[in-house]
Design a protein around this motif. Structure first.
Motif, short mmCIF file in Angstrom:
data_model
loop_
_atom_site.label_atom_id
_atom_site.label_comp_id
_atom_site.label_asym_id
_atom_site.label_seq_id
_atom_site.Cartn_x
_atom_site.Cartn_y
_atom_site.Cartn_z
N GLN A 177 0.83 -1.20 0.00
CA GLN A 177 0.00 0.00 0.00
C GLN A 177 0.87 1.25 0.00
O GLN A 177 0.59 2.22 -0.70
CB GLN A 177 -0.93 0.01 1.22
N HIS A 178 1.93 1.22 0.78
CA HIS A 178 2.86 2.36 0.84
C HIS A 178 3.41 2.68 -0.55
O HIS A 178 3.43 3.84 -0.97
CB HIS A 178 4.01 2.05 1.79
N ASP A 179 3.86 1.67 -1.26
CA ASP A 179 4.49 1.90 -2.56
C ASP A 179 3.50 2.45 -3.58
O ASP A 179 3.88 3.26 -4.45
CB ASP A 179 5.13 0.61 -3.07
N HIS A 180 2.25 2.02 -3.49
CA HIS A 180 1.22 2.55 -4.40
C HIS A 180 0.90 4.00 -4.06
O HIS A 180 0.82 4.86 -4.96
CB HIS A 180 -0.04 1.69 -4.31
N VAL A 181 0.75 4.29 -2.78
CA VAL A 181 0.40 5.65 -2.34
C VAL A 181 1.52 6.63 -2.68
O VAL A 181 1.27 7.72 -3.21
CB VAL A 181 0.09 5.66 -0.82
N THR A 182 2.75 6.28 -2.36
CA THR A 182 3.85 7.21 -2.61
C THR A 182 4.13 7.38 -4.10
O THR A 182 4.59 8.44 -4.52
CB THR A 182 5.14 6.75 -1.89
N ALA A 183 3.83 6.38 -4.89
CA ALA A 183 3.95 6.54 -6.34
C ALA A 183 3.04 7.65 -6.83
O ALA A 183 3.40 8.43 -7.72
CB ALA A 183 3.63 5.23 -7.06
N ALA A 184 1.85 7.73 -6.23
CA ALA A 184 0.86 8.73 -6.64
C ALA A 184 1.17 10.12 -6.13
O ALA A 184 1.09 11.11 -6.88
CB ALA A 184 -0.54 8.31 -6.17
N VAL A 185 1.54 10.25 -4.85
CA VAL A 185 1.66 11.58 -4.24
C VAL A 185 3.10 12.10 -4.20
O VAL A 185 3.32 13.26 -3.86
CB VAL A 185 1.07 11.60 -2.81
N SER A 186 4.07 11.26 -4.55
CA SER A 186 5.46 11.69 -4.48
C SER A 186 6.24 11.38 -5.75
O SER A 186 6.83 12.27 -6.35
CB SER A 186 6.16 11.03 -3.27
#
Length: 373
Positions: A177-186
């Motif tokens: 989940q972390h890797d998906h979220v940070t791909a989007a917002v960072s």
């Protein structure tokens, strides 16, 4: 009571900021640091941030209660393999990387799952390196934790407390989940920012007109393009699948807005901008979100030697801390404006009163508060 020892492998912008935050909040802890840059280690020792430095990942780390892996992502596997020979079973191992899939895989292969809690402070700067690190960088930022399978509730709870001591906000999630979220917002935003800068470079006239007048919104949305190219190269290679999937969605969104423009559809264009505005405004007030409040004023000054230093000295003598300061001017005029950013809103009026009393002309940015991202 035993004095805690906290080790750092890598002492760049994030590692240095964490070390400084911990030193400030817990002055009696012992900090051990390793970095390939000997100047960085010497500076950390000189500043009193590190108590001990070492020239290698060695047995010195066997006494650590926490070890932060803060070296570039590509070096984690090598450092972990070496470190595993000296690691105490009671030590909590963590990292600060923007991608979690690879590090968790290494941890499982080395049989260290019971000790590892991935970490990622959602903060940063376009500047990099230990000299630009600061304790305040961690304040009010979400600090994502990705505990490996086998980590006890007690170990996770203790680490959450340590994160809170740094004035950050712990948030637990799965590595995927972390890797998906940070791909989007960072990660994707960095690609977009760099792409915009390269587009302007390639579209500019031989005289460099676009570069000359680039300011305001363009400089704001592309600020992160000044970040370390090596770091972002590694992040993109480590989180490729998530970034590519989101990039495909973004390309689809751009094609959609291109069609709205071609159709000159006024209603849909308005809705496009309004939906974005409403969603963006919904997290402006969340201090831990991606958009921060910046407290700043501008001061009219002559663009000459010593002008900036004079104002900085005046504010320092009146115990006003400056977060950032710099001259912004039109290249064709001799006069300029000094933009001063503060840590707290209360400093705006105090600084304005002092400077106007000295004859300076003050301008406020949206009441002294602007939004930064």
């Amino acid at each position: 009571m035993k004095t805690q020892t906290i080790g750092f492998i890598g002492l760049g912008l994030i590692g240095g900021s964490i070390a400084k935050a911990l030193r400030s909040a817990l002055p009696h802890i012992r900090i051990l640091a390793y970095d390939t840059n000997t100047d960085t280690l010497s500076l950390a020792l000189q500043e009193g941030v590190a108590d001990q430095i070492t020239s290698a990942v060695d047995a010195s780390f066997s006494c650590c209660d926490y070890i932060f892996l803060c070296a570039p992502v590509s070096g984690n596997g090598r450092n972990l393999a070496t470190l595993s020979r000296f690691l105490s079973p009671s030590c909590t191992l963590t990292d600060v990387g923007s991608v979690k899939g690879g590090i968790h895989k290494h941890i499982e292969e080395l049989g260290l799952s019971a000790q590892f809690i991935g970490g990622h402070p959602m903060t940063g700067s376009e500047r990099f390196g230990y000299p630009n690190s600061k304790a305040r960088l961690l304040e009010n930022a979400y600090y994502i934790l990705t505990p490996a399978r086998g980590v006890s509730d007690e170990r996770l709870s203790a680490y959450k407390e340590l994160v809170s001591v740094m004035q950050s906000i712990p948030l637990v999630m799965e590595p995927e989940q972390h890797d998906h979220v940070t791909a989007a917002v960072s990660h994707l935003p960095h690609i977009i920012a760099s792409s915009l800068v390269n587009l302007v470079r390639d579209s500019d006239s031989p005289e460099g007109t676009m570069k000359m007048i680039a300011a305001g919104g363009f400089k704001d949305i592309t600020r992160i393009a000044s970040s370390s190219p090596g770091m972002w190269q590694q992040i993109c290679l480590a989180n490729t699948e998530n970034i590519v999937r989101l990039l495909e969605n973004y390309i689809g969104a751009l094609q959609d807005i291109r069609q709205k423009l071609s159709d000159r559809d006024a209603a849909l264009l308005y809705r496009f901008f309004d939906d974005a505005r409403l969603y963006r405004d919904s997290f402006i007030e969340a201090s831990s979100g991606p958009i921060k409040k910046c407290y700043s004023i501008t001061v009219d000054i002559a663009d000459e030697t010593g002008a900036l230093a004079s104002i900085a000295t005046i504010l320092a003598l009146n115990q006003i801390s400056i977060k950032n300061i710099g001259i912004v001017h039109n290249r064709e005029q001799a006069e300029g404006a000094l933009r001063i950013e503060f840590y707290e809103e209360a400093a705006i009026q105090k600084a304005a009163n002092i400077l106007t009393g000295r004859g300076y002309i003050i301008k406020y940015e949206s009441g002294g508060i602007r939004l930064c991202f």
